[in-house]
Scaffold this motif. Structure first.
Motif, PDB file in Angstrom:
ATOM      1  N   ASN A  96      38.095  21.964  44.333  1.00  0.00           N
ATOM      2  CA  ASN A  96      37.611  20.604  44.571  1.00  0.00           C
ATOM      3  C   ASN A  96      36.822  20.565  45.862  1.00  0.00           C
ATOM      4  N   GLY A  97      35.910  19.611  45.960  1.00  0.00           N
ATOM      5  CA  GLY A  97      35.094  19.457  47.148  1.00  0.00           C
ATOM      6  C   GLY A  97      33.629  19.667  46.815  1.00  0.00           C
ATOM      7  N   GLN A  98      32.820  19.785  47.837  1.00  0.00           N
ATOM      8  CA  GLN A  98      31.380  19.959  47.661  1.00  0.00           C
ATOM      9  C   GLN A  98      31.044  21.450  47.676  1.00  0.00           C
ATOM     10  N   PHE A  99      30.926  22.029  46.502  1.00  0.00           N
ATOM     11  CA  PHE A  99      30.586  23.446  46.391  1.00  0.00           C
ATOM     12  C   PHE A  99      29.648  23.635  45.203  1.00  0.00           C
ATOM     13  N   GLU A 100      28.938  24.725  45.195  1.00  0.00           N
ATOM     14  CA  GLU A 100      28.001  25.042  44.132  1.00  0.00           C
ATOM     15  C   GLU A 100      28.674  26.022  43.175  1.00  0.00           C
ATOM     16  N   ALA A 101      29.057  25.544  41.998  1.00  0.00           N
ATOM     17  CA  ALA A 101      29.762  26.387  41.032  1.00  0.00           C
ATOM     18  C   ALA A 101      28.887  27.543  40.554  1.00  0.00           C
ATOM     19  N   GLN A 102      27.570  27.355  40.555  1.00  0.00           N
ATOM     20  CA  GLN A 102      26.671  28.405  40.075  1.00  0.00           C
ATOM     21  C   GLN A 102      26.661  29.623  41.008  1.00  0.00           C
ATOM     22  N   ASN A 103      27.107  29.477  42.257  1.00  0.00           N
ATOM     23  CA  ASN A 103      27.191  30.614  43.180  1.00  0.00           C
ATOM     24  C   ASN A 103      28.375  31.524  42.871  1.00  0.00           C
ATOM     25  N   GLY A 104      29.269  31.063  42.014  1.00  0.00           N
ATOM     26  CA  GLY A 104      30.438  31.853  41.663  1.00  0.00           C
ATOM     27  C   GLY A 104      31.579  31.639  42.653  1.00  0.00           C
ATOM     28  N   VAL A 105      32.764  32.014  42.210  1.00  0.00           N
ATOM     29  CA  VAL A 105      33.959  31.890  43.037  1.00  0.00           C
ATOM     30  C   VAL A 105      34.756  33.182  42.904  1.00  0.00           C
ATOM     31  N   LYS A 106      35.273  33.671  44.034  1.00  0.00           N
ATOM     32  CA  LYS A 106      36.089  34.881  44.060  1.00  0.00           C
ATOM     33  C   LYS A 106      37.494  34.536  44.526  1.00  0.00           C
ATOM     34  N   LEU A 107      38.446  35.269  44.005  1.00  0.00           N
ATOM     35  CA  LEU A 107      39.839  35.178  44.431  1.00  0.00           C
ATOM     36  C   LEU A 107      40.199  36.508  45.071  1.00  0.00           C
ATOM     37  N   LEU A 108      40.702  36.450  46.287  1.00  0.00           N
ATOM     38  CA  LEU A 108      41.160  37.656  46.971  1.00  0.00           C
ATOM     39  C   LEU A 108      42.672  37.586  47.106  1.00  0.00           C
ATOM     40  N   LEU A 109      43.335  38.634  46.683  1.00  0.00           N
ATOM     41  CA  LEU A 109      44.782  38.759  46.815  1.00  0.00           C
ATOM     42  C   LEU A 109      45.022  39.874  47.828  1.00  0.00           C
ATOM     43  N   LEU A 110      45.546  39.515  48.995  1.00  0.00           N
ATOM     44  CA  LEU A 110      45.729  40.462  50.082  1.00  0.00           C
ATOM     45  C   LEU A 110      47.206  40.779  50.255  1.00  0.00           C
ATOM     46  N   HIS A 111      47.557  42.031  50.052  1.00  0.00           N
ATOM     47  CA  HIS A 111      48.940  42.480  50.224  1.00  0.00           C
ATOM     48  C   HIS A 111      49.281  42.453  51.711  1.00  0.00           C
ATOM     49  N   PRO A 112      50.489  42.031  52.088  1.00  0.00           N
ATOM     50  CA  PRO A 112      50.807  41.903  53.505  1.00  0.00           C
ATOM     51  C   PRO A 112      50.846  43.220  54.278  1.00  0.00           C
ATOM     52  N   THR A 113      51.103  44.345  53.616  1.00  0.00           N
ATOM     53  CA  THR A 113      51.223  45.596  54.359  1.00  0.00           C
ATOM     54  C   THR A 113      50.382  46.743  53.806  1.00  0.00           C
ATOM     55  N   ARG A 114      50.050  46.728  52.538  1.00  0.00           N
ATOM     56  CA  ARG A 114      49.331  47.859  51.954  1.00  0.00           C
ATOM     57  C   ARG A 114      47.935  47.447  51.513  1.00  0.00           C
ATOM     58  N   GLN A 115      46.948  47.936  52.217  1.00  0.00           N
ATOM     59  CA  GLN A 115      45.571  47.584  51.934  1.00  0.00           C
ATOM     60  C   GLN A 115      45.132  48.083  50.556  1.00  0.00           C
ATOM     61  N   ASP A 116      45.690  49.176  50.064  1.00  0.00           N
ATOM     62  CA  ASP A 116      45.291  49.702  48.767  1.00  0.00           C
ATOM     63  C   ASP A 116      45.761  48.812  47.618  1.00  0.00           C
ATOM     64  N   GLU A 117      46.643  47.853  47.865  1.00  0.00           N
ATOM     65  CA  GLU A 117      47.093  46.907  46.846  1.00  0.00           C
ATOM     66  C   GLU A 117      46.245  45.634  46.819  1.00  0.00           C
ATOM     67  N   ASP A 118      45.314  45.463  47.783  1.00  0.00           N
ATOM     68  CA  ASP A 118      44.462  44.277  47.819  1.00  0.00           C
ATOM     69  C   ASP A 118      43.583  44.227  46.575  1.00  0.00           C
ATOM     70  N   ARG A 119      43.276  43.008  46.137  1.00  0.00           N
ATOM     71  CA  ARG A 119      42.433  42.825  44.952  1.00  0.00           C
ATOM     72  C   ARG A 119      41.372  41.767  45.219  1.00  0.00           C
ATOM     73  N   THR A 120      40.181  42.011  44.731  1.00  0.00           N
ATOM     74  CA  THR A 120      39.112  41.020  44.728  1.00  0.00           C
ATOM     75  C   THR A 120      38.773  40.757  43.269  1.00  0.00           C
ATOM     76  N   ILE A 121      38.920  39.509  42.853  1.00  0.00           N
ATOM     77  CA  ILE A 121      38.759  39.146  41.439  1.00  0.00           C
ATOM     78  C   ILE A 121      37.625  38.136  41.317  1.00  0.00           C
ATOM     79  N   GLU A 122      36.633  38.477  40.508  1.00  0.00           N
ATOM     80  CA  GLU A 122      35.544  37.548  40.198  1.00  0.00           C
ATOM     81  C   GLU A 122      36.061  36.580  39.145  1.00  0.00           C
ATOM     82  N   LEU A 123      36.053  35.298  39.463  1.00  0.00           N
ATOM     83  CA  LEU A 123      36.548  34.282  38.539  1.00  0.00           C
ATOM     84  C   LEU A 123      35.426  33.841  37.608  1.00  0.00           C
ATOM     85  N   LYS A 124      35.784  33.606  36.351  1.00  0.00           N
ATOM     86  CA  LYS A 124      34.818  33.125  35.364  1.00  0.00           C
ATOM     87  C   LYS A 124      34.940  31.610  35.258  1.00  0.00           C
TER      88      LYS A 124
END
Length: 187
Positions: A96-124
């Motif tokens: 919600n808010g003033q954003f441009e949906a056409q620019n896309g949105v990403k979700l980042l899941l950052l593990h608290p201790t292990r960087q190799d478990e981090d994920r970057t997910i492109e949302l559809k």
């Protein structure tokens, strides 16, 4: 009185030190400690955690960029509701808010201790402000740092998520501070 060969070996004081039972009784403790130290070192080396950034100078240079992104989210009144399925393998995000949906949105899941478990997910995009994605199930941990940002890197909202308190978390734009409460990801 005659001594048997067995009683002679028990009390043979002329034998070398490594054949004396008292030597092995005294040395067994230190030998076990040395072995345990090597085992502990091997475990620590194979299960090392990424608690410190490899390039803290580079990360420090990006702090102003991160603060600007937080300010843009605040100016645009951006918030996001993130909902995970029970298996932790799919997500639905409402922005919600003033954003441009056409620019896309990403979700980042950052593990608290292990960087190799981090994920970057492109949302559809599903519709104007609704986005979704499926991914490999998340590994179990006490908490995650969740970040939703636009595809252009203009704004971001983030929050800490405790999976044991439910599959939904609300992310709101906040006034940026210099204290770091979540890991900083440099793209």
């Amino acid at each position: 009185m005659t001594q048997t060969p067995e009683s002679q070996t028990k009390h043979n004081d002329n034998a070398p030190f490594y054949r004396q039972p008292i030597f092995w009784m005294l040395m067994s403790g230190p030998i076990l400690v040395v072995i345990a130290a090597f085992v502990s070192f091997g475990i620590a080396k194979t299960h090392a955690q990424d608690m410190v950034s490899d390039d803290y100078y580079k990360d420090g240079k990006h702090i102003n960029l991160q603060i600007d992104r937080d300010n843009h989210a605040l100016e645009r009144n951006i918030s996001a509701q993130v909902m995970f399925n029970p298996e932790g393998s799919a997500v639905k995000v409402f922005v919600n808010g003033q954003f441009e949906a056409q620019n896309g949105v990403k979700l980042l899941l950052l593990h608290p201790t292990r960087q190799d478990e981090d994920r970057t997910i492109e949302l559809k995009a599903i519709n104007g402000n609704e986005f979704a994605a499926q991914f490999e199930p998340l590994p179990p941990t006490v908490h995650w740092y969740i970040r939703v940002e636009d595809g252009q890197g203009v704004w971001r909202v983030q929050e800490k998520w405790l999976p044991n308190q439910g599959g939904a978390v609300m992310l709101k734009a906040q006034v940026p501070t210099l204290s770091v409460s979540a890991p900083q990801s440099v793209d």
